[in-house]
Every structure is written in C-alpha cells, then in structure tokens.
Motif scaffolding. Sequence first.
Motif, PDB file in Angstrom:
ATOM      1  N   SER A  35       0.832  -1.204   0.000  1.00  0.00           N
ATOM      2  CA  SER A  35       0.000   0.000   0.000  1.00  0.00           C
ATOM      3  C   SER A  35       0.861   1.245   0.000  1.00  0.00           C
ATOM      4  N   ASP A  36       0.224   2.353  -0.392  1.00  0.00           N
ATOM      5  CA  ASP A  36       0.907   3.645  -0.502  1.00  0.00           C
ATOM      6  C   ASP A  36      -0.060   4.704   0.008  1.00  0.00           C
ATOM      7  N   TYR A  83       5.652  -4.081   2.331  1.00  0.00           N
ATOM      8  CA  TYR A  83       5.984  -2.751   2.828  1.00  0.00           C
ATOM      9  C   TYR A  83       4.913  -1.739   2.465  1.00  0.00           C
ATOM     10  N   HIS A  84       4.836  -0.714   3.309  1.00  0.00           N
ATOM     11  CA  HIS A  84       3.886   0.382   3.122  1.00  0.00           C
ATOM     12  C   HIS A  84       4.664   1.665   2.897  1.00  0.00           C
ATOM     13  N   PHE A  85       4.362   2.372   1.796  1.00  0.00           N
ATOM     14  CA  PHE A  85       4.984   3.667   1.541  1.00  0.00           C
ATOM     15  C   PHE A  85       4.211   4.725   2.320  1.00  0.00           C
ATOM     16  N   ALA A  86       4.888   5.325   3.292  1.00  0.00           N
ATOM     17  CA  ALA A  86       4.218   6.264   4.195  1.00  0.00           C
ATOM     18  C   ALA A  86       3.995   7.615   3.531  1.00  0.00           C
ATOM     19  N   ARG A  87       2.810   8.159   3.761  1.00  0.00           N
ATOM     20  CA  ARG A  87       2.503   9.542   3.376  1.00  0.00           C
ATOM     21  C   ARG A  87       1.851  10.204   4.591  1.00  0.00           C
ATOM     22  N   PRO A  88       2.675  10.708   5.503  1.00  0.00           N
ATOM     23  CA  PRO A  88       2.145  11.257   6.755  1.00  0.00           C
ATOM     24  C   PRO A  88       1.183  12.421   6.588  1.00  0.00           C
ATOM     25  N   LEU A 101       7.772  -0.375   7.325  1.00  0.00           N
ATOM     26  CA  LEU A 101       7.364   1.020   7.163  1.00  0.00           C
ATOM     27  C   LEU A 101       8.418   1.718   6.311  1.00  0.00           C
ATOM     28  N   ASP A 102       8.031   2.118   5.109  1.00  0.00           N
ATOM     29  CA  ASP A 102       8.930   2.784   4.163  1.00  0.00           C
ATOM     30  C   ASP A 102       8.826   4.296   4.372  1.00  0.00           C
ATOM     31  N   TYR A 144      12.420   1.230   6.844  1.00  0.00           N
ATOM     32  CA  TYR A 144      13.214   1.527   5.647  1.00  0.00           C
ATOM     33  C   TYR A 144      13.470   3.028   5.607  1.00  0.00           C
ATOM     34  N   ALA A 145      14.734   3.416   5.438  1.00  0.00           N
ATOM     35  CA  ALA A 145      15.076   4.839   5.368  1.00  0.00           C
ATOM     36  C   ALA A 145      16.474   4.982   4.800  1.00  0.00           C
ATOM     37  N   ASN A 146      16.825   6.208   4.441  1.00  0.00           N
ATOM     38  CA  ASN A 146      18.205   6.511   4.073  1.00  0.00           C
ATOM     39  C   ASN A 146      18.752   7.542   5.059  1.00  0.00           C
TER      40      ASN A 146
END
Length: 379
Positions: free
Chosen positions: A202-203, A229-234, A263-264, A304-306
């Motif tokens: 999901s995104d 994984y879920h692409f986060a859009r806060p 959590l991406d 997941y992060a950079n």
Amino acid sequence: MKPETPDHSRSPESNDHVSTPKHEANERGWQAKATGVDDALRTAVDRVRPAAHRVGQWLAPLIQRLMQWLTPLLQRVQDAPAVRRLRERVAPHVPDSVKNAPRLRSMQVGAGIAAVGIVGLIIGGLAGGDDRDVEEAAMASPMEQKKAENPQTRAETTSGDNTQDAPLGPPVEGIDVSNHNGNIDWKKVAGDNKKFTFVLASDGTDFANPKYSEQYHGAKDAGLIAGAYHFARPDDSDGATQANRFLDIMDYQNDGKTLPPVLDLEVDPNGGSCYDMSVDQMHQWTKAFNDTVKQRTGKDPIIYANPSFWKQCMGSTDTFSNHNLWLAAYEVDSPTVPKGFQDWDFWQYTDKGNVAGVGGNTDINQYKEGIERLKELAG
C-alpha cells in the motif's frame, strides 16, 4: 661513412624514429589491446569488490565474537581455584632470575595461561568439588557464563529453556518489487539465488498494489521468504489509520515464512520535504504506525530509510533503535548507518539490478546475517 657497429653509437639525429604505415598500425593494435586489458581488469575489480566486502562483513563479527568469548575464558582460567593453587605451589620453586626474564614475562599471558590453565582445569576436574562449576563456566559462552554465576538462571538453563540465536552466516540477497515490476517468474528469481523479497502492499491512504497478492504469494510458493511494505505519506492521514489499512491488505501470517511488516519512510515524492511536518510530528506519526503494527502482529516493523531522510525528517532520533533497519544506499562499498541506529540489517544497494525472472531493472538487497537468521526473523 663508416658502417654502424656495436662500437659506434647512434647520434641523436640517427635515433629519430621514422614512422611507417605498418608501424603505426602495430602501435594502434597494441594500444587497443592495452585498453582492452585495462577495461577487463576494471570490470573484474568491480565484480570482485562487492564479494570481498561481503566476506569481510561476514568475518568481522565472527572475529569480534571469538575475542569476546576468549577474553572472559582466559580470565576465568586464571581465576579458577585449581589454577591459583597450582601457581602457589610452583611459584616458590621458580628462581627470581627466571621470573624476571623478559622472554618469560612475554610468555606469561599467552602460553602460561593456556598451558598451566588447562593443567589446572584437569586437576580441578579430577579433584571434583565446587571448582567444577567455575571450570564449566570458563568453557561457556559469555551469555552462558552469566547464567552459571546466577543459581536461578542456571536452574532455568538446565530445565530445558536454553534457546540460542541461529548461527551467523554469509550475507544473502533478495529483491523488492512493486506494481511497476509487473509479472514476475519467481522460480527464476529463486534460481538466481535470491532468498527473500519485499512487496509493496500500500501507498498512503488510497493506493493498493493491484499486483500485490500475485507477487507476494507467488514468491512464497517459489520458496522465498516474503514481506510487505507500506509507503508512508504522513500528510494523508494519521499513522494508525495507514497501519491498519496496510495490515488489512498485507494479510500478515505468522507462518515462519513472513518477514515483519515494513514502514517505508522517505521524503515527500511531490516536494522532497518532510510533508510539512516537524521532527516531533514525524516521531508521533511513526510511533502511532509502529504501535498499531505491534499490537496487531506482535512484531516491531522493519524501518526503511536513508541517512539523509533520517537526519532531516527524524532528527537522527534513537527512539526507534530497537527496530530492524532496512537501509538504502547506492554506489558505496559500505553504507553509512544513520545516527540513532547501531547497524543496518537489510541494505538496498542498487536500484539497477538485473535478476532472472524480473523484466527490466529492479532493487537488490542484502541481509547481512545469513539465511538461518533470516528464517529466525521470519519465525
């Protein structure tokens, strides 16, 4: 003019090179060969470097753990009552000149501890008594030594509750995919020695991967360990709302083949910012998401992060240091771990990988601790 002989060296003028078409062709041929060899060497080095890096990563923790195990072992050998008694018996009979000899002093820590210590343990073992507990503890791992020192934990150990971590192994590779990757031949992916995958479920609040079920279950059917994984859009909705929707789509199963939910966290793809949220607001959003996942699955989600995102949007917090870190870092020999984490667990090291069964480029990842620990993480 005299003919040229070995006794008559050429004058500077006679040393001038006269080029001919044949000679120029030969030179071009040699230059082409040299360039080809140079290119081949560069290609070989580029191919070997990641493998050498992975071997180094695998060996480093083994060496560190060996040293951690040996240090208390040698100390306990020295402190064992049987060894102390043996030293007390031997010491009066050793001349001072021998005690103070430089060569002997240099050997006291190494050979002295090893040889005398082993003899002492044998004597103590034959004598029996209370010394056995200390000697057995000396041969145990650091964690087992702590249990041996505590009668209560020692009783728990002997009662059968003595589970250990899976053995450390060489890094293993996997991929992550989304709807953009389309149809995937997962048997070919497995045949390309890929052991795991993460699939976009999901995104934000509104988007769900239409290929999710096909990709996720196809990977599992082919023998891969799979996660979602879920692409986060806060800025879409709160963390709990997105976590619940993600888990409804993911259909998490504690079946020993499923990695913890992911959590991406990335910068806003529409503006490159932190979704117009403060660091504290990002912390609260992330905590709400993670708490919801933990409540419903019993698992702390992988993050997941950079490094740049973690510094810019999360303020290099260590609030989530207990979570496994999936780190994105391309074109580097060794990724920089963001402040707030001790180390990475998964490393997405390229987005231009070629993997059998996947059309076009795809992301390739590495799990650093080996297949047995990967299975344990999925347990």
